[in-house]
Design a protein around this motif. Structure first.
Motif, PDB file in Angstrom:
ATOM      1  N   ALA A   1       0.529  -0.881  -0.086  1.00 28.88           N
ATOM      2  CA  ALA A   1      -0.026  -0.092  -0.022  1.00 28.88           C
ATOM      3  C   ALA A   1       0.778   0.787   0.125  1.00 28.88           C
ATOM      4  N   ALA A   2       1.873   1.403   0.790  1.00 24.69           N
ATOM      5  CA  ALA A   2       3.456   2.241   1.207  1.00 24.69           C
ATOM      6  C   ALA A   2       4.056   2.883  -0.842  1.00 24.69           C
ATOM      7  N   HIS A   3       3.811   1.166  -1.465  1.00 26.22           N
ATOM      8  CA  HIS A   3       3.984   1.858  -2.794  1.00 26.22           C
ATOM      9  C   HIS A   3       3.206   2.458  -3.912  1.00 26.22           C
ATOM     10  N   GLY A   4       1.713   2.662  -3.371  1.00 24.70           N
ATOM     11  CA  GLY A   4       0.547   2.509  -3.916  1.00 24.70           C
ATOM     12  C   GLY A   4      -0.105   1.797  -4.419  1.00 24.70           C
ATOM     13  N   TYR A   5       0.098   0.077  -4.140  1.00 26.25           N
ATOM     14  CA  TYR A   5      -0.536  -0.948  -4.712  1.00 26.25           C
ATOM     15  C   TYR A   5      -2.079  -1.063  -3.806  1.00 26.25           C
ATOM     16  N   ASP A   6      -3.149  -0.649  -4.422  1.00 28.97           N
ATOM     17  CA  ASP A   6      -4.481  -1.368  -4.121  1.00 28.97           C
ATOM     18  C   ASP A   6      -4.476  -1.844  -3.987  1.00 28.97           C
ATOM     19  N   ARG A   7      -5.647  -1.889  -2.625  1.00 29.89           N
ATOM     20  CA  ARG A   7      -6.460  -3.944  -2.669  1.00 29.89           C
ATOM     21  C   ARG A   7      -7.063  -4.279  -3.497  1.00 29.89           C
ATOM     22  N   VAL A   8      -7.476  -5.223  -4.009  1.00 26.58           N
ATOM     23  CA  VAL A   8      -8.470  -5.724  -4.130  1.00 26.58           C
ATOM     24  C   VAL A   8      -8.756  -7.151  -3.548  1.00 26.58           C
ATOM     25  N   LYS A   9      -9.919  -7.302  -3.742  1.00 29.47           N
ATOM     26  CA  LYS A   9     -10.501  -9.050  -3.500  1.00 29.47           C
ATOM     27  C   LYS A   9     -11.529  -9.883  -3.987  1.00 29.47           C
ATOM     28  N   PRO A  10     -10.527 -10.375  -4.810  1.00 25.12           N
ATOM     29  CA  PRO A  10     -12.207 -11.471  -6.522  1.00 25.12           C
ATOM     30  C   PRO A  10     -12.646 -12.357  -5.047  1.00 25.12           C
TER      31      PRO A  10
END
Lengths: 386, 386
Positions: A43-52
């Motif tokens: 998240a700190a590197h800008g990766y947004d969490r998703v949950k399939p």
């Protein structure tokens, strides 16, 4: 004498299917903390969490690179649509689906991360588990060396943040062997045997089978090792253009990673190809010295199989990651004798105490506290060590 | 013109089975944060986290109270054992299994908590989802009023800690109606119709069907309401001993909860029984005014069906819990132009920034930053708002 009927009933119910297990106190909380810490780095590197979802239609689960998981996937009949669904055996293909459908209008590169359980029909020798936890990140739509390097450095930074030591990265060029063998004029049986021999790193058998490819394959196999030595040796190997380009790219990636992480142990294996069949760019595996198995792997692949969207990313295998960490330690627990006020209890929790409330009038609070495994007892209004 | 083939391919792959969905950026991270915050409250009260597998043998999944979930459970054939397995449709029965098998030697009361996905064959009107997230806690082996009250207060404290407002608790006595109807001398058809009428709270139909039970059932139905009023009305209802004991227990529970939480809205519904069939003690449901559906429910039940271990606990339904919270807000994101050093980036993340690294030389960094949805740009060594 215990109650034999009740005991056998308990034993029967304790029996979980092979490769499935309960994660028990301390371990379950520890694993959850580690997963959240890894994703906090993403998240700190800008990766947004998703949950399939756990389950999807076969058609979407086995699209493109997902086809490789078909044999490993449990199937379910959907009574609503009368179509077959699969329980996911891997999450990467789900992330690609989300990126190309629900998030197709989002600007590229798109950074996504995820964590979740996957289920496999059968275990393998390396992993006896059939339910695995994957944590990963994907950078979809970049194509520069910097885009190749970001997932490697992120994985290293994330693993280091949770305390994994003695990390090493093994870089691979999964396209080199397919390119070379694609140009080899060998009959199909020999080709298959050669490929297997390369996968097993069986040098004498490779020599025997490779025919005119023998010198280049032998040189490539011999070039595996510490990244700088490996690149030096690879310079003198005579390679077709596409294979040379793949090696040059690996060289650029290794130099970029090393510029940021000069102390990181890094090797190159130019013939490693197993499990990277769907990777079209570089591949990498993560290890911790002394820990059995890969911590994770990643690389670049084409999301749609064709000339479409490319993604670079990694998946961490939590079963191995947890083995690379020290065992969790039971935190202090404070016993509150029966009748302790809710206000007092709340104040102690606000100070950081784990409180265990007495639910019946106890004869001797200290005995009850120690029976329940508490380290402390609330005595005369203050926590006292037992 | 767009590419029709590619578009229809995208549409096809976007199609998930009914009741299954992707949780997208912001929401997925928000849900994960909320789950961890809820479980942190459970942990602070001494509840140890466990994680059972997604899949178990039918024999263990449908033991005791688990039988109720049989119709809702997806089945899988286990190729290893050749036995049928089910994908869990509820986690409570798994927690009971762990307590009575793997953790059978742990001192009682045993406090356990958990979070995880469950899968259902079909949705229902109240919840269109077939994949649900459950978060819960179980107190196994206590039997006092304090043990009844602890899960209620824990659920309230946990929900309040994540920001759920206007909480209310509805207490039920699930044994009262079965006790009364068990003593009624009615033919089976009438009994079934009466039970259905009670479940629908259809007073005139209950009057018509209840025969000699009419006065007591009418009084009980009329007694539903705010807890103090309800208890007052229930005092004058003439009840068989077992039903009176259940009501007295509810009175003690309500008084204990109110002593700690005098402002908490609390009601009693002495005839509510739906979905509490397996509860042998009290039951409770959690609501937030203005939010559709239950936030969760709990109560006390016998783990083994017989006279064995009892458990009091609750399960929160995350789909409803998330509806009770404000939408998450996109945090600030800082764009780092191509070539920003890894050291600078790391220092900014250590300050709390979410960094988005430029992966190609950009013409105009501010334009690229805003194209990627960043709120800030690193300019002359410092973050500047865009």
């Amino acid at each position: 004498m215990s109650h034999p009927d009740s005991e056998s009933e308990l034993t029967r119910r304790a029996l979980l299917p092979a490769g499935l297990r309960d994660v028990l106190p301390l371990d379950a909380a520890h694993e959850a903390r580690v997963i959240e810490a890894l994703l906090a780095q993403c998240a700190a590197h800008g990766y947004d969490r998703v949950k399939p979802p756990l389950v999807e239609f076969e058609a979407s689960l086995f699209a493109g690179p997902g086809a490789a998981m078909s044999d490993k996937t449990f199937r379910l009949m959907d009574p609503v649509s009368q179509k077959m669904m699969g329980v996911r055996a891997d999450m990467t293909v789900q992330i690609a689906r989300i990126a190309t459908t629900r998030l197709k209008s989002e600007p590229r590169p798109l950074r996504l991360c995820y964590a979740g359980e996957v289920l496999r029909v059968s275990a393998n020798q390396l992993s006896p588990e059939r339910e695995l936890v994957q944590v990963g990140a994907e950078l979809l739509g970049g194509d520069s060396v910097a885009a190749d390097v970001e997932p490697i450095l992120l994985a290293v930074e994330a693993l280091r943040s949770i305390g994994v030591q003695n990390l090493s990265v093994d870089l691979t060029a999964p396209r080199v062997i397919p390119v070379l063998l694609g140009e080899a004029e060998l009959d199909p049986d020999t080709l298959a045997a050669l490929r297997a021999a390369i996968d097993r790193k069986h040098a004498s058998e490779v020599s025997k089978l490779a025919g005119p490819m023998e010198p280049v394959l032998t040189d490539l196999m011999a070039a595996a090792g510490a990244w700088q030595d490996s690149l030096k040796q690879l310079q003198s190997v005579s390679l077709p253009e596409a294979a040379r380009a793949a090696i040059d790219r690996i060289a650029s990636i290794a130099e970029s990673v090393s510029a940021v992480e000069p102390e990181l142990a890094m090797t190159i294996d130019p013939v490693e190809n197993r499990g990277f069949e769907y990777y079209t760019g570089y591949g990498f595996s993560l290890f911790s010295r002394g820990v059995r198995g890969e911590l994770g792997r990643g690389g670049r692949y084409r999301v749609d199989g064709g000339e479409g969207l490319r993604s670079a990313g990694f998946t961490l295998y939590m079963e191995t990651v947890m083995r690379a960490l020290p065992e969790p330690v039971r935190p202090d627990r404070l016993y509150l004798p029966f009748g302790t006020s809710a206000e007092t209890a709340r104040a102690l929790r606000a100070e950081g105490w784990i409180t265990i409330a007495g639910l019946d009038k106890e004869g001797e609070p200290a005995l009850e506290a120690s029976r329940l495994g508490c380290s402390h007892l609330l005595k005369d209004g203050a926590p006292a060590a037992l």
